[in-house]
Design a protein around this motif. Structure first.
Motif, short mmCIF file in Angstrom:
data_model
loop_
_atom_site.label_atom_id
_atom_site.label_comp_id
_atom_site.label_asym_id
_atom_site.label_seq_id
_atom_site.Cartn_x
_atom_site.Cartn_y
_atom_site.Cartn_z
N SER A 1 0.73 -1.38 -0.03
CA SER A 1 -0.01 0.11 -0.01
C SER A 1 0.90 1.04 -0.16
CB SER A 1 -0.87 -0.01 1.21
OG SER A 1 -0.09 0.17 2.38
N LYS A 2 2.24 1.08 0.19
CA LYS A 2 3.10 2.10 0.28
C LYS A 2 3.75 2.74 -1.18
CE LYS A 2 2.20 2.48 4.68
NZ LYS A 2 3.59 2.56 5.81
N VAL A 3 4.07 1.76 -2.17
CA VAL A 3 4.63 1.98 -3.20
C VAL A 3 4.27 1.14 -4.26
CG1 VAL A 3 6.87 2.93 -1.97
CG2 VAL A 3 6.70 0.42 -2.69
N GLU A 4 4.30 1.78 -5.52
CA GLU A 4 4.30 0.94 -6.69
C GLU A 4 5.45 -0.02 -6.89
OE1 GLU A 4 3.35 3.54 -9.84
OE2 GLU A 4 1.47 3.49 -9.89
N ASP A 5 5.15 -1.12 -7.32
CA ASP A 5 6.21 -2.18 -7.66
C ASP A 5 7.18 -2.23 -6.27
OD1 ASP A 5 7.64 -4.06 -8.76
OD2 ASP A 5 8.57 -2.44 -10.01
N PRO A 6 6.51 -3.03 -5.46
CA PRO A 6 7.39 -2.96 -3.99
C PRO A 6 8.53 -3.88 -4.29
CG PRO A 6 5.19 -4.03 -3.71
CD PRO A 6 5.16 -3.19 -4.81
N GLY A 7 8.59 -4.87 -5.10
CA GLY A 7 9.40 -5.68 -5.22
C GLY A 7 10.72 -5.22 -5.83
N ALA B 1 11.85 0.39 10.18
CA ALA B 1 11.24 1.96 10.81
C ALA B 1 10.82 2.88 9.78
CB ALA B 1 12.29 2.44 11.77
N ALA B 2 11.62 2.83 8.52
CA ALA B 2 11.15 3.76 7.51
C ALA B 2 9.83 3.25 6.97
CB ALA B 2 12.26 3.50 6.49
N LEU B 3 9.66 2.03 6.76
CA LEU B 3 8.53 1.52 6.11
C LEU B 3 7.14 1.97 7.06
CD1 LEU B 3 7.02 0.00 4.05
CD2 LEU B 3 7.37 -2.07 5.17
N GLN B 4 7.40 1.87 8.42
CA GLN B 4 6.33 2.19 9.42
C GLN B 4 5.90 3.58 9.28
OE1 GLN B 4 6.48 0.97 13.64
NE2 GLN B 4 8.30 -0.54 13.09
N GLN B 5 6.85 4.60 8.81
CA GLN B 5 6.51 5.69 8.79
C GLN B 5 6.24 6.42 7.47
OE1 GLN B 5 8.58 8.56 11.26
NE2 GLN B 5 8.42 10.25 9.97
N ALA B 6 6.41 5.24 6.46
CA ALA B 6 6.20 5.70 5.00
C ALA B 6 4.86 5.98 5.02
CB ALA B 6 6.73 4.72 4.04
N THR B 7 4.60 7.07 3.92
CA THR B 7 3.15 7.61 3.59
C THR B 7 2.57 6.43 2.67
OG1 THR B 7 4.08 9.77 3.66
CG2 THR B 7 1.65 9.49 2.84
N PRO B 8 1.30 6.15 2.95
CA PRO B 8 0.41 5.36 1.66
C PRO B 8 0.56 6.08 0.46
CG PRO B 8 -0.71 5.60 4.06
CD PRO B 8 0.24 6.32 4.04
N LEU B 9 0.63 5.21 -0.30
CA LEU B 9 0.79 5.67 -1.85
C LEU B 9 -0.14 6.69 -2.36
CD1 LEU B 9 2.37 5.64 -4.87
CD2 LEU B 9 0.79 3.89 -5.37
N LEU B 10 -1.23 6.61 -2.20
CA LEU B 10 -2.26 7.47 -2.66
C LEU B 10 -2.53 8.81 -2.03
CD1 LEU B 10 -5.52 5.61 -3.12
CD2 LEU B 10 -3.96 6.28 -5.00
N VAL C 1 13.99 6.57 2.77
CA VAL C 1 14.19 5.79 1.69
C VAL C 1 13.67 6.31 0.35
CG1 VAL C 1 14.31 3.69 3.52
CG2 VAL C 1 12.19 4.15 2.31
N GLY C 2 12.95 7.08 0.63
CA GLY C 2 12.43 7.85 -0.58
C GLY C 2 11.06 7.77 -1.30
N VAL C 3 10.21 7.34 -0.11
CA VAL C 3 8.71 7.20 -0.60
C VAL C 3 8.13 8.24 -0.92
CG1 VAL C 3 6.38 6.60 0.31
CG2 VAL C 3 8.64 4.96 0.83
N ASP C 4 8.18 9.45 -0.27
CA ASP C 4 7.54 10.55 -0.68
C ASP C 4 8.36 11.28 -1.79
OD1 ASP C 4 5.18 11.45 1.09
OD2 ASP C 4 6.76 10.88 2.55
N LEU C 5 9.75 11.27 -1.62
CA LEU C 5 10.54 11.69 -2.73
C LEU C 5 10.17 11.12 -3.97
CD1 LEU C 5 13.17 13.46 -3.04
CD2 LEU C 5 14.48 11.43 -2.96
#
Length: 384
Positions: free
Chosen positions: A63-69, A76-85, A106-110
């Motif tokens: 739910s956090k990024v496209e193509d998580p693979g 910790a970074a994944l816990q705080q990462a913003t959901p994709l939408l 790790v660049g989710v919002d970036l």
């Protein structure tokens, strides 16, 4: 305890697609986990921990990024990462701007900012997260830098301060964020700024915010975003996002002329983003609804807004446990949703006392109308 990645691990993982794919074939369930760990260690030796953690984090990241693979994370970074939408919605407000994500992790919002911005820079103090961001966001300029020591000029600024301590416990006071919120905003005087925070932040702690936006996703309030300068376009905003279905926003710039009225055919419980943003009356005016009581967020009307879960009123009257129990027995209600506002009623304690029996299903809205405790027996429906 989660695996502690090193920069060397990141370098290995960035080139280890085949090894990661091999471990990803393992079920890694509770029943199989110990055997799967032994298998991974047999395949990868000392690298097994980094690969196992990466596979598990990627499975959680859908739910956090496209193509998580293809992504690398820390726990910790994944816990705080913003959901994709949510990240994509927020990034759209930076479209065409030069922007600096000063806590890029790790660049989710970036990644979402880079897709719409003119020029984009990410920075972070953590060398492991920065190495992951370089893998996750190829082509985006990165710098190792303290968010409190600006390394850019003239850009809009986005920040997502850390809100957990070393033990993983949530920090609630803005002074305890990493970096502290007041110091962060003071570091960028005169710059257009957006800061992601938890939705429960006390607005008295952020007097510098020109706009407070509360965002929900699929009915769950996810964040408050604090906007400053030219990025702000209202004082208060509620944004309602859905994985499927319409998305919309409402601000305090809209009319709020909403009457207190007698109960209509429907009860409407506004989305939590609307309630937390203090925009219940604005939402009611938009949809020609009224309030049951001017101090309570339940709304009523004869036509509910489209695309929501609303409550068709079957009957209503003065609330007492005895009267409610009798009505539920008469209607054969065996499954009951209990919603409460404005009354000192604990649904978990009330439910067993109602002695539900039967096969029908209903919802009950317990609230106060004026000084009168009132129960609305309803049928929940998804409006079209």
């Amino acid at each position: 305890m989660s695996y502690q990645f090193s920069v060397a691990d990141v370098g290995f993982l960035a080139a280890a697609a085949a090894e990661i794919a091999e471990v990803d074939r393992l079920p890694l369930t509770g029943a199989s986990y110990l055997a799967d760990v032994r298998t991974a260690r047999g395949l990868l030796g000392d690298r097994a921990g980094a690969v196992l953690e990466t596979v598990l984090l990627r499975r959680r990241a859908v739910s956090k990024v496209e193509d998580p693979g293809r992504w690398l994370f820390t726990d910790a970074a994944l816990q705080q990462a913003t959901p994709l939408l949510v990240a994509r919605h927020r990034a759209a407000r930076f479209a065409g701007r030069d922007v600096h994500d000063v806590t890029c992790s790790v660049g989710v919002d970036l990644a979402e900012l880079a897709a719409v911005a003119g020029r984009c820079l990410g920075s972070d103090l953590d060398p492991v997260r920065l190495a992951m961001a370089a893998h996750n966001c190829p082509g985006v300029a990165l710098a190792r830098a303290d968010a409190l020591r600006p390394v850019s000029r003239g850009t809009a600024v986005f920040a997502d301060p850390g809100r957990r301590d070393a033990a993983g416990r949530r920090r609630w006071r803005p002074a305890d964020f990493a970096p502290p919120l007041d110091a962060l905003t003071a570091a960028y005087p005169g710059r257009d700024l957006a800061v992601k925070c938890a939705p429960g932040i006390d607005l008295a702690d952020v007097p510098w915010a020109d706009e407070v936006e509360i965002v929900s996703l699929d009915g769950q309030v996810r964040e408050a975003c604090l906007w400053r300068g030219g990025l702000a376009t209202a004082r208060r905003r509620a944004t309602v996002l859905r994985t499927e279905g319409p998305q919309w926003t409402i601000t305090d710039g809209e009319p709020d002329d909403c009457p207190v009225r007698a109960p209509g055919a429907w009860i409407v419980d506004p989305d939590g983003a609307v309630v937390r943003a203090g925009l219940v009356r604005h939402y009611a005016a938009r949809h020609r609804l009224g309030q049951l009581d001017e101090r309570i967020a339940y709304l009523t009307g004869d036509t509910p807004p489209p695309g929501i879960r609303a409550f068709r009123v079957l009957e209503h009257g003065h609330y007492t446990e005895k009267a409610l129990r009798a009505a539920l027995r008469r209607l054969g209600i065996g499954r009951l949703e209990i919603l409460v506002r404005g009354l000192d009623v604990d649904p978990n304690r009330l439910r067993p006392r109602l002695r539900l029996s039967g096969t029908a299903e209903a919802s009950v809205v317990l609230t106060r109308v004026g000084r009168t405790p009132t129960a609305f027996l309803c049928r929940a429906e998804r409006t079209s």
